[in-house]
Design an enzyme around this catalytic site. Structure first.
Site, PDB file in Angstrom:
ATOM      1  N   HIS A  86    -110.966  69.846 -32.154  1.00 24.91           N
ATOM      2  CA  HIS A  86    -111.921  70.268 -31.121  1.00 24.91           C
ATOM      3  C   HIS A  86    -111.295  71.205 -30.105  1.00 24.91           C
ATOM      4  CE1 HIS A  86    -110.437  66.702 -28.715  1.00 24.91           C
ATOM      5  NE2 HIS A  86    -110.730  67.500 -27.700  1.00 24.91           N
ATOM      6  N   ASN A 213    -118.034  59.614 -30.375  1.00 25.98           N
ATOM      7  CA  ASN A 213    -117.269  60.186 -29.273  1.00 25.98           C
ATOM      8  C   ASN A 213    -117.063  59.150 -28.169  1.00 25.98           C
ATOM      9  OD1 ASN A 213    -115.942  62.096 -27.730  1.00 25.98           O
ATOM     10  ND2 ASN A 213    -117.808  63.095 -27.003  1.00 25.98           N
ATOM     11  N   ASP A 222    -108.961  64.492 -36.227  1.00 28.68           N
ATOM     12  CA  ASP A 222    -109.136  65.538 -35.209  1.00 28.68           C
ATOM     13  C   ASP A 222    -107.843  66.331 -35.023  1.00 28.68           C
ATOM     14  OD1 ASP A 222    -109.953  67.116 -33.125  1.00 28.68           O
ATOM     15  OD2 ASP A 222    -110.723  65.491 -31.887  1.00 28.68           O
ATOM     16  N   ASN A 328    -119.684  66.933 -25.241  1.00 25.50           N
ATOM     17  CA  ASN A 328    -118.515  66.173 -24.808  1.00 25.50           C
ATOM     18  C   ASN A 328    -118.531  65.952 -23.300  1.00 25.50           C
ATOM     19  OD1 ASN A 328    -115.782  65.026 -25.530  1.00 25.50           O
ATOM     20  ND2 ASN A 328    -115.172  66.566 -24.040  1.00 25.50           N
ATOM     21  N   GLY A 648    -108.014  67.374 -21.035  1.00 20.48           N
ATOM     22  CA  GLY A 648    -106.857  68.275 -21.043  1.00 20.48           C
ATOM     23  C   GLY A 648    -105.715  67.699 -21.844  1.00 20.48           C
ATOM     24  N   SER A 650    -106.217  66.299 -24.584  1.00 21.56           N
ATOM     25  CA  SER A 650    -106.575  66.491 -25.988  1.00 21.56           C
ATOM     26  C   SER A 650    -105.524  67.358 -26.668  1.00 21.56           C
ATOM     27  CB  SER A 650    -107.944  67.158 -26.093  1.00 21.56           C
ATOM     28  OG  SER A 650    -108.965  66.286 -25.676  1.00 21.56           O
ATOM     29  N   PHE A 666    -106.624  62.487 -28.902  1.00 21.95           N
ATOM     30  CA  PHE A 666    -107.869  63.251 -28.963  1.00 21.95           C
ATOM     31  C   PHE A 666    -109.024  62.634 -28.195  1.00 21.95           C
ATOM     32  CE2 PHE A 666    -108.456  60.426 -32.611  1.00 21.95           C
ATOM     33  CZ  PHE A 666    -109.826  60.185 -32.677  1.00 21.95           C
ATOM     34  N   ASP A 667    -108.892  61.429 -27.665  1.00 17.33           N
ATOM     35  CA  ASP A 667    -110.046  60.829 -27.009  1.00 17.33           C
ATOM     36  C   ASP A 667    -109.614  59.648 -26.165  1.00 17.33           C
ATOM     37  OD1 ASP A 667    -112.705  60.659 -26.358  1.00 17.33           O
ATOM     38  OD2 ASP A 667    -113.416  60.100 -28.352  1.00 17.33           O
TER      39      ASP A 667
END
Length: 713
Positions: A86, A213, A222, A328, A648, A650, A666-667
Site C-alpha cells: 500500500h 483493515n 502487504d 484507510n 507513517g 507502514s 503494515f497495520d
C-alpha cells in the site's frame, strides 16, 4: 515579551531519567536517546550494541528509508527497497491501465531492464544527518510573538535548509521537537529514480481490503519491492535508462527463522504524527468535533469515487490509489474515535491536566492559559480548514491550477522569501506532480469530489465563508454545479503539455497563457494567502506558548515516575518490545501468528477475499520447505507485536534480537488506532508481514528467484 529562558527539556532529564520509567513497548524514541536506555534494551532481549543505534550513518539504521508517505528498507547491495504494497500502491497504479492491470495481476520484472519507473514525484529519502539546531532557531525568534514569531522560526529554518542543501542531491528539513522546545536539522539523500521490481497481485497484497483493515487476525501479503537508481557518477538523478542501481551503505538481511511469542522485536521507521502531549481541550475537540467531521466528509468522497467507477473502468484504475488512501484514512478516523471513547481518554486527560495545572505556577501558568485561547480560535475554524484543504489535496486539475498560480506569485520573490513548497528546491517535485496528473484524473470524478467538498463549505456559517470562494462558486448547490460544469468544459489543463508549458512561465514569475481554471486560481490564491497569514498568527503563538505546556508536563510526569518522549513528527524513530498476542474483549484471546489456513477459511472467491488460484493450489500442495514454522508445521502469514507505531510506520522493518529482518509493519489493530492520541498498553499492537510468507510467495507461488538471490535468500 522577553523573559528568562526555561531549562531545556533534555536538561530536565527527559532523555535519560524519565525514559527508564516507560513501559518497554511505549515510546517512539529518537535514535540519539537509545544509548540512555541500553540496560532496558538488553533486558528486553536486544543482542546488539545499543550505542550503535544512535549512529544514523551506520547499520542497521542507515538501511531504513522514507518513501511514499511511509517507510522502507534496503535489502540488497544494489538498491532493492522493501516496503508495503500500500505504500507503493501509487507506483503500481501509475503503471497500470485497464488493458495492463498491474494492480490486480501484480508484476515481476524478469530483469533490471524491465523494472518500471515510478511516478515522477516518488522519492526515497535516506537520512544521513540529525543535528540539534535549537539555539539557532530559538535565538532568532526570541522576544517576538504571533506571526512575527512564526516568520522568525521559518526564516531560520529556511537558512539552515539552504545551507544544508548547498550540495546537490540532498533534501533537508528542520524538525520541531517537543512542540517548539527543540529543533533538529535532518539531512537526507534524495533518490529520484525509483522503479518497480516485484508486486504481488491485489488479492495477496491487499487481501481483505477494508473489511480486514485494522483488524486481527490478518492474512495479507502487504509488501512490494522497488529499486533505487542514481546517475553513473553515483549521485541522485531523475529517471534515465542510463542510470545505475544505487549502492546503499548497508542493507538488512532477511532472517531465515521467524518470530514466536515472547521474542524480542524492534522497529525502525518514520512515524507520521502523534498527539499524546496535546492539551485536554484538544482531546475533547478531537472526540467531539474533528473526528466525526472527518469521518463524514471522507465517507462522502469515497462514495463519490465509487459511484463514478461503477461503470467506468478507466476511472476505477485512475482513482484506485486515491480511493485506497481515503478508505484507510476514514477507517483510521473512525477507529481513533471509538478507541478514545473506549479508553475514556477525554476524561482521563482532563483530570491529569487539572492536576498538572494545580502544580504549575508563574510564567508557565500564564502561557498555558494564553495557549488555551489561541487553540480555541483555531478550533472554531477547523471544519473550514478541513474542507478547503481537501479541495486542494483531493483534486488534480484544480490543484495544478492553484499550484501554478501560487508558484507564479512566489517566483517573483527572492528564493529565501518564498513560501515553503515553492522555492527552487521544490521545482522538481512540482513538475513531477504536474506530469502525472492525466494518469490520476477524470473530469466527472473531480467535479463530483468538488460538489461534495464545496457543497459542505456552502453550509458553513456566514462568518466562516470566504468572499472569494463564494464569488467563484456561488452560494447554492445549483450555482456550484453550473460553475464546475463551465470550468471543466473549458479548461485545457488536462493535457500534460499545457500544464508543463505554463509551469515554465510560472517558475519565472511570468504571466501564463489563459485558461478558465487558471483564472479561477488567480481569484482564489489571494484568499488562500490571506487565510495562511491568519493561521501563521495562531501558529506563531502556539510555537511560542506550547513549550510552557511541555515544560510543565515534563515536570509533572517526572513527579509521577512516568515518561515524556517526543511526539512523532515524521523523523526516524525506534520502538521495541515483544511478539505478543491480544485479548481485546472478554473470552477473546488472539494468537500472535496467523497461517495460510486462514487464507483458505476467508476465501469466498469474491473481492476482497478472492485468493488467487496459484496461491490456493500452493497452500493445498503444502510444500512450504524451510519457510514453514517448525512448531506450527505450516506456513505463517502475519504476526503481532506490542511495538509502538502509528501512521507513517507502514513499511517499517521489524528486526529480531540479532538485527535481522523478520517482518514488515503494515497495520495496527482496531482497538489501538487511537494510540496516536492515547497509548493503552492493554490494546496497542502492531501487525506485520512475516518475512517467511514473503519468501514462500517469491519461491513457490509467484517465483522471482533472481530477486531472492540478490537478497541473499
Amino acid at each position: 515579551m522577553i523573559r528568562k529562558t526555561r531549562p531545556s527539556l533534555l536538561a530536565l532529564g527527559l532523555a535519560a531519567a524519565s525514559i527508564g520509567n516507560a513501559g518497554a513497548n511505549e515510546g517512539m524514541w529518537m535514535p540519539s536517546q537509545l544509548p540512555s536506555i541500553a540496560a532496558q534494551l538488553r533486558q528486553a532481549g536486544y543482542a546488539g550494541d545499543p550505542a550503535g543505534l544512535a549512529d544514523l550513518t551506520a547499520a542497521p539504521l542507515n538501511a531504513v528509508v522514507r518513501g511514499g508517505g511511509g517507510t522502507g528498507a534496503f535489502v540488497s547491495a544494489d538498491g532493492l527497497v522493501l516496503t508495503n504494497h500500500h505504500v507503493a500502491y501509487g507506483v503500481i497504479q501509475y503503471n497500470s491501465s485497464p488493458e495492463r492491470n498491474l494492480i490486480d495481476n501484480g508484476y515481476i520484472a524478469p530483469d533490471r531492464a524491465a523494472e518500471l519507473p515510478a511516478n515522477p514525484d516518488y522519492r526515497v529519502l535516506v537520512t544521513v544527518g540529525f543535528d540539534d539546531v535549537s539555539k539557532q532557531v530559538l535565538d532568532a525568534a526570541r522576544g517576538r510573538s504571533g506571526r512575527d514569531y512564526y516568520e522568525a522560526v521559518e526564516a531560520a529554518r529556511k537558512a539552515i535548509v539552504a545551507e544544508c542543501e548547498s550540495e546537490p542531491g540532498y533534501r533537508c528539513s528542520v524538525a520541531n521537537m517537543y512542540y517548539g522546545s527543540a529543533f533538529y536539522r535532518i539531512r537526507q539523500l534524495e533518490l529520484r529514480d525509483i522503479r518497480l521490481v516485484y508486486a504481488p497481485p491485489r488479492a495477496i497484497g491487499n487481501y481483505g481490503d477494508e473489511i480486514d483493515n485494522f483488524m486481527w487476525p490478518r492474512h495479507t501479503g502487504d509488501f512490494t519491492i522497488l529499486r533505487a537508481y542514481v546517475g553513473k557518477d553515483g549521485k541522485p538523478a531523475p529517471y534515465s535508462p542510463d542510470n545505475v542501481p544505487y549502492q546503499p551503505p548497508s542493507h538488512l538481511q532477511v532472517a531465515k527463522d521467524g518470530p514466536k511469542a515472547g521474542d524480542f522485536a524492534m522497529l525502525a521507521g518514520y512515524p507520521g504524527i502523534t498527539y499524546r502531549h496535546r492539551t485536554a481541550a484538544e482531546f475533547a475537540d478531537q472526540v467531539g468535533k474533528a473526528l466525526p467531521q472527518r469521518v463524514a466528509v471522507l465517507d462522502a468522497l469515497i462514495q463519490a469515487i465509487e459511484a463514478a467507477g461503477k461503470a467506468d473502468a478507466q476511472a476505477r484504475t485512475r482513482y484506485a490509489s486515491q480511493l485506497q488512501s481515503l478508505k484507510n484514512n476514514r477507517k483510521r478516523a473512525a477507529g481513533e474515535l471509538e478507541g478514545l471513547l473506549r479508553s475514556d481518554a477525554v476524561r482521563r486527560r482532563a483530570e491529569d491536566e487539572a492536576a498538572l495545572l494545580a502544580n504549575t505556577r508563574g510564567q508557565d501558568a500564564r502561557d498555558i492559559a494564553a495557549l488555551g485561547k489561541v487553540l480555541a480560535e483555531g478550533s472554531a475554524l477547523a471544519e473550514r480548514s478541513l474542507l478547503l484543504g481537501l479541495v486542494q489535496s483531493q483534486t488534480q486539475l484544480l490543484r495544478s491550477a492553484l499550484t501554478l498560480e501560487r508558484l507564479r506569485i512566489e517566483s517573483a520573490k527572492p528564493d529565501a522569501e518564498r513560501e515553503t513548497g515553492y522555492q527552487a528546491r521544490d521545482l522538481a517535485l512540482i513538475e513531477g506532480q504536474l506530469r502525472q496528473v492525466q494518469r490520476r484524473y477524470q473530469p466527472e470524478v473531480e467535479k463530483a469530489l468538488l460538489l461534495e467538498l464545496l457543497g459542505r463549505y456552502q453550509q458553513l456559517p456566514a462568518s466562516q465563508r470566504v468572499p472569494e470562494f463564494d464569488a467563484a462558486f456561488g452560494t447554492t448547490a445549483g450555482q456550484l454545479k453550473a460553475r464546475l460544469d463551465e470550468l471543466y468544459a473549458g479548461t485545457g489543463l488536462g493535457d500534460e503539455d499545457a500544464r508543463i508549458s505554463r509551469f515554465q512561465g510560472a517558475r519565472e514569475g511570468k504571466a501564463m497563457q489563459a485558461d478558465p481554471l487558471l483564472a479561477l486560481a488567480a481569484s482564489l490564491v489571494p484568499a488562500q494567502i490571506r487565510l495562511e497569514q491568519e493561521a501563521k498568527q495562531r501558529e506563531g503563538e502556539q510555537l511560542r506558548l506550547r513549550p510552557a505546556y511541555m515544560h510543565a508536563l515534563t515536570a509533572w510526569r517526572e513527579r509521577q515516575g512516568g515518561a515524556v518522549y517526543p511526539d512523532a513528527n515524521s523523523t526516524l524513530r525506534v520502538s521495541y518490545g515483544t511478539v505478543q498476542g491480544l485479548a481485546p474483549r472478554d473470552a477473546v484471546d488472539y494468537a500472535p501468528v496467523t497461517t495460510v489456513a486462514g487464507i483458505v477459511e476467508k476465501n469466498t472467491g469474491q473481492v476482497p477475499f478472492d485468493a488467487p488460484k496459484p496461491l490456493l493450489d500452493a497452500i493445498a500442495k503444502g510444500d512450504f520447505g524451510d519457510t514453514a514454522d517448525p512448531a506450527l508445521g505450516t506456513q505463517t502469514v502475519n504476526f503481532l507485536t506490542n511495538l509502538d507505531t502509528t501512521g507513517g510506520n507502514s513499511g517499517s522493518p521489524v528486526l529480531n534480537a540479532r538485527g535481522e529482518l523478520i517482518g514488515l509493519n503494515f497495520d495496527s489493530n482496531w482497538e489501538a488506532v487511537s494510540a496516536s492520541w492515547w497509548f493503552d498498553p492493554r490494546y496497542k499492537r502492531a501487525v506485520h508481514v512475516d518475512m517467511r510468507y514473503m519468501r514462500w510467495l517469491m519461491e513457490k507461488v509467484y517465483p522471482a528467484p533472481h530477486v531472492l538471490r540478490e537478497m541473499g535468500l
